[in-house]
Design a protein around this motif. Sequence first.
Motif, mmCIF file in Angstrom:
data_model
loop_
_atom_site.group_PDB
_atom_site.id
_atom_site.type_symbol
_atom_site.label_atom_id
_atom_site.label_comp_id
_atom_site.label_asym_id
_atom_site.label_seq_id
_atom_site.Cartn_x
_atom_site.Cartn_y
_atom_site.Cartn_z
ATOM 1 N N SER A 22 0.827 -1.210 0.000
ATOM 2 C CA SER A 22 0.000 0.000 0.000
ATOM 3 C C SER A 22 0.859 1.257 0.000
ATOM 4 C CB SER A 22 -0.937 -0.009 1.214
ATOM 5 O OG SER A 22 -1.788 -1.135 1.182
ATOM 6 N N MET A 23 1.892 1.274 0.833
ATOM 7 C CA MET A 23 2.744 2.458 0.900
ATOM 8 C C MET A 23 3.484 2.670 -0.423
ATOM 9 S SD MET A 23 4.343 2.310 4.747
ATOM 10 C CE MET A 23 5.202 3.849 4.452
ATOM 11 N N THR A 24 3.916 1.571 -1.030
ATOM 12 C CA THR A 24 4.621 1.710 -2.304
ATOM 13 C C THR A 24 3.706 2.278 -3.379
ATOM 14 O OG1 THR A 24 6.035 -0.165 -1.733
ATOM 15 C CG2 THR A 24 5.942 0.459 -4.050
ATOM 16 N N LEU A 25 2.482 1.740 -3.452
ATOM 17 C CA LEU A 25 1.528 2.244 -4.448
ATOM 18 C C LEU A 25 1.138 3.688 -4.156
ATOM 19 C CD1 LEU A 25 -0.787 -0.892 -4.842
ATOM 20 C CD2 LEU A 25 0.948 -0.070 -6.439
ATOM 21 N N SER A 26 0.950 4.033 -2.872
ATOM 22 C CA SER A 26 0.567 5.401 -2.509
ATOM 23 C C SER A 26 1.660 6.392 -2.880
ATOM 24 C CB SER A 26 0.270 5.481 -1.010
ATOM 25 O OG SER A 26 -0.801 4.616 -0.673
ATOM 26 N N PHE A 28 4.002 6.027 -5.050
ATOM 27 C CA PHE A 28 4.128 6.083 -6.508
ATOM 28 C C PHE A 28 3.037 6.970 -7.113
ATOM 29 C CE2 PHE A 28 3.067 4.402 -10.707
ATOM 30 C CZ PHE A 28 4.285 4.501 -11.343
ATOM 31 N N PHE A 29 1.783 6.775 -6.652
ATOM 32 C CA PHE A 29 0.668 7.565 -7.191
ATOM 33 C C PHE A 29 0.825 9.040 -6.827
ATOM 34 C CE2 PHE A 29 -3.552 9.454 -6.776
ATOM 35 C CZ PHE A 29 -4.083 9.226 -8.042
ATOM 36 N N LEU A 30 1.157 9.334 -5.546
ATOM 37 C CA LEU A 30 1.290 10.728 -5.114
ATOM 38 C C LEU A 30 2.424 11.428 -5.845
ATOM 39 C CD1 LEU A 30 0.726 10.346 -1.259
ATOM 40 C CD2 LEU A 30 -0.818 11.429 -2.918
ATOM 41 N N TYR A 31 3.503 10.700 -6.067
ATOM 42 C CA TYR A 31 4.646 11.313 -6.768
ATOM 43 C C TYR A 31 4.240 11.725 -8.190
ATOM 44 C CZ TYR A 31 9.143 11.670 -9.150
ATOM 45 O OH TYR A 31 10.202 12.095 -9.903
ATOM 46 N N HIS A 32 3.579 10.813 -8.881
ATOM 47 C CA HIS A 32 3.161 11.148 -10.250
ATOM 48 C C HIS A 32 2.046 12.199 -10.266
ATOM 49 C CE1 HIS A 32 5.485 8.326 -12.706
ATOM 50 N NE2 HIS A 32 5.459 7.530 -11.646
ATOM 51 N N TYR A 33 1.147 12.143 -9.295
ATOM 52 C CA TYR A 33 0.072 13.141 -9.228
ATOM 53 C C TYR A 33 0.648 14.535 -8.970
ATOM 54 C CZ TYR A 33 -4.075 15.620 -7.625
ATOM 55 O OH TYR A 33 -5.071 16.549 -7.473
ATOM 56 N N GLU A 188 -2.706 21.567 -0.796
ATOM 57 C CA GLU A 188 -3.848 21.121 0.008
ATOM 58 C C GLU A 188 -4.481 19.862 -0.603
ATOM 59 O OE1 GLU A 188 -6.480 24.388 0.335
ATOM 60 O OE2 GLU A 188 -5.190 25.532 1.711
ATOM 61 N N ASP A 189 -4.595 19.865 -1.952
ATOM 62 C CA ASP A 189 -5.155 18.672 -2.609
ATOM 63 C C ASP A 189 -4.286 17.442 -2.344
ATOM 64 O OD1 ASP A 189 -7.136 20.272 -3.563
ATOM 65 O OD2 ASP A 189 -6.250 20.528 -5.561
ATOM 66 N N ILE A 190 -2.980 17.615 -2.450
ATOM 67 C CA ILE A 190 -2.070 16.484 -2.222
ATOM 68 C C ILE A 190 -2.150 16.019 -0.772
ATOM 69 C CG2 ILE A 190 0.367 15.801 -2.187
ATOM 70 C CD1 ILE A 190 0.810 17.631 -4.573
ATOM 71 N N HIS A 191 -2.257 16.991 0.167
ATOM 72 C CA HIS A 191 -2.336 16.637 1.584
ATOM 73 C C HIS A 191 -3.612 15.833 1.863
ATOM 74 C CE1 HIS A 191 -1.492 16.941 5.835
ATOM 75 N NE2 HIS A 191 -2.716 17.422 6.054
ATOM 76 N N GLU A 192 -4.721 16.267 1.289
ATOM 77 C CA GLU A 192 -5.961 15.533 1.484
ATOM 78 C C GLU A 192 -5.873 14.129 0.867
ATOM 79 O OE1 GLU A 192 -8.974 17.939 -0.186
ATOM 80 O OE2 GLU A 192 -8.912 19.472 1.400
ATOM 81 N N LEU A 193 -5.199 14.050 -0.280
ATOM 82 C CA LEU A 193 -5.043 12.745 -0.930
ATOM 83 C C LEU A 193 -4.183 11.811 -0.074
ATOM 84 C CD1 LEU A 193 -5.901 11.300 -3.508
ATOM 85 C CD2 LEU A 193 -3.764 12.049 -4.576
ATOM 86 N N ALA A 196 -6.304 10.416 2.596
ATOM 87 C CA ALA A 196 -7.223 9.413 2.049
ATOM 88 C C ALA A 196 -6.503 8.076 1.832
ATOM 89 C CB ALA A 196 -7.819 9.918 0.729
ATOM 90 N N PHE A 197 -5.318 8.180 1.275
ATOM 91 C CA PHE A 197 -4.552 6.949 1.061
ATOM 92 C C PHE A 197 -4.185 6.283 2.388
ATOM 93 C CE2 PHE A 197 -3.536 8.345 -3.338
ATOM 94 C CZ PHE A 197 -3.890 7.178 -3.986
ATOM 95 N N GLY A 198 -3.772 7.084 3.394
ATOM 96 C CA GLY A 198 -3.424 6.515 4.692
ATOM 97 C C GLY A 198 -4.591 5.798 5.336
ATOM 98 N N LEU A 199 -5.781 6.473 5.288
ATOM 99 C CA LEU A 199 -6.970 5.849 5.869
ATOM 100 C C LEU A 199 -7.321 4.557 5.138
ATOM 101 C CD1 LEU A 199 -9.322 6.015 7.876
ATOM 102 C CD2 LEU A 199 -10.571 7.391 6.185
#
Length: 668
Positions: A22-26, A28-33, A188-193, A196-199
Amino acid sequence: MFRVSLALRFIIFISLLILATSMTLSVFFLYHYAGRQDEQTRQHGVSLARNFAHNSELGVLTRNGELLKELGAGLFQEPAVIAVAVVDVDGHPLLDERRENFPPGRLIAQPSVEVRQVGAGQVRIGPFAARGGGRTEAYEVSYPVFTRRGTRHNEEIGFLLEEEESSDRRLETIGYARITLSLAGMHEDIHELKWAFGLLTFLVIGLAILLTVMLVRRMVAPLQALAEATRRIAGGNLDEVVPEPATHDEIGQLAASFNQMTSELKTSRRELEMYSAELENQVRLRTRELEEAQSQLVQAEKMSAVGLLVSGVAHELNNPLAGVVGYSQLLLKSDTDERVRRGLEKINREAERCKKIVQNLQTFARKHKPQKDYVGINGILESTLELRSYQLKVDNIQVEVDLDPDLPKTMADFHQLQQVFLNIIINAHQAMASCGKPGTLTLRSRRQEDEILVEIADNGPGIAAENLGRIFDPFFTTKEVGQGTGLGLSICYGIVQEHRGRIAVRNGPDGGAVFSVALPISDPDSTDAQLEQPAPSELDVSAPGRNILVVDDELAIIDILYQVLRMDGHRVDTALNGTVALRKIQKERYDLIISDLKMPGMGGKELYEKVRSMDHDLARRIIFSTGDVVSTDTREFLETSGNSYLQKPFEIDAIRRIVHSVLVTTAQ
């Protein structure tokens, strides 16, 4: 402990695996986002700055601040725009508008500035950061303001509205339009994301742990039952049966396999108990056989020791026999009456007989390195019979000899074949003697195509049919303990095989055993040639006037050699050991030396090395005398030196011939 430990390890493993995934996917997704949002913000800022620069051309040319302010007010409709500014080409501000919450001087430019070439000018995109902050807060996009001046109407002002900057030669930069975009919304968008990923990750981990606990309980319970059953089986209870679950999964298969294993273990234990009882009987029998084999080996060691003793005694008898043979031959050459001569002939004949017996004993008892010679098989048979002739006569065993006189010679090892024939004769002798009646031993030899066939037959009890196939096996014997080692015939088999021959045994039609040995007929080979004594010579033995030194520790042998050499007119000097001989050699010149090999103090070998270091030619004229030409050390020395030798006990004519041969050969 087994269940808790396995379950806990399985749960931790699954949880860590899901958490890492999960952490790896998160990440990876956040970095590209974040990268995609950052690039979109840059592109949006460039688009706004370009449009604002195009619209600001008239305001910059006329330096109309009100017009520029109206244009900038429209840009503040964008939530990300926090500052708008216009400066002329010299850097003088024409417009500087900011939102109320971003006062001037609050942003600090970062060192990394992106520069893009646009027509005759450049677009600069510079990141800004809040004072005291560590991350990027805003982007400032600076876009050049262009105008196009006419070249035919005295520089009339022309307006560049929506035209493309395709003619760089006619464009002129008159100022710069700057727009500052805030990145706070993107962060702020990234922080909220992230939240969401952590939860989502914690929810997935919780659900995975719950499912894992349920799965582990289902798996560990049957395994715990198997573990308990295993402990009881280890305690010896093979009647234990594990309940098989209704499901036909791996756990059910494991339980079925466990029950099958328990059943097979019960069967194996019964078979093992039966085998143990049988093995105990076999061990008892083998122990008895080993004790018998040990007794046989002890007997073999005794026979080996006796052989060494016989060899030593035979060697010691050579010196007095040499005296008897030599003196009898000297006396026979003198003028004596007929009665004395007949007595001397008997003495010489019996001495020669003793000489032959000693040589046969010495040859058989000494360990001999295998070496083939061009020999006659009949001669080996006759010499072997001489070794047992006395014992055969004592036990009333008649010997019948039927040897082919035209039997060809072949390449063979005299000593090894003598051992083969002697072992067979001894076995036949013992078999006939056990019958308690007169026996007959028959020796035959004949040529059979390209082979020499030797048969040794007896009229004893023969060999049992069940033992005919095992008679050549090592340690197999039908004799009582202490009467045989079971090695003799197996050694015979190996020797015959080494000669590329065959050995076999059968029972005769009238009883008794018949051993047959077939040997191939082969021509002499120079590589197999052995050291031989010089052949008799017809040369004239008279060579008077030579100076000869005789070295021996036996006075009788010195006396015989002195008289024989004096008969041929030689001058003879003597020495009792090598030390005395060496002193004489250093003082006087000798034409020939006759030296014994083994003497107290300095022996013949050491004397040879001393003489060779002083006079190599004289060392070649040394004739060695020895009563032991069978031992490996003596033969190796004689072969290495290449010198002639006399074998004790020697004959007078042999002495004269070899002395003459050496003198003639070295004089050439």
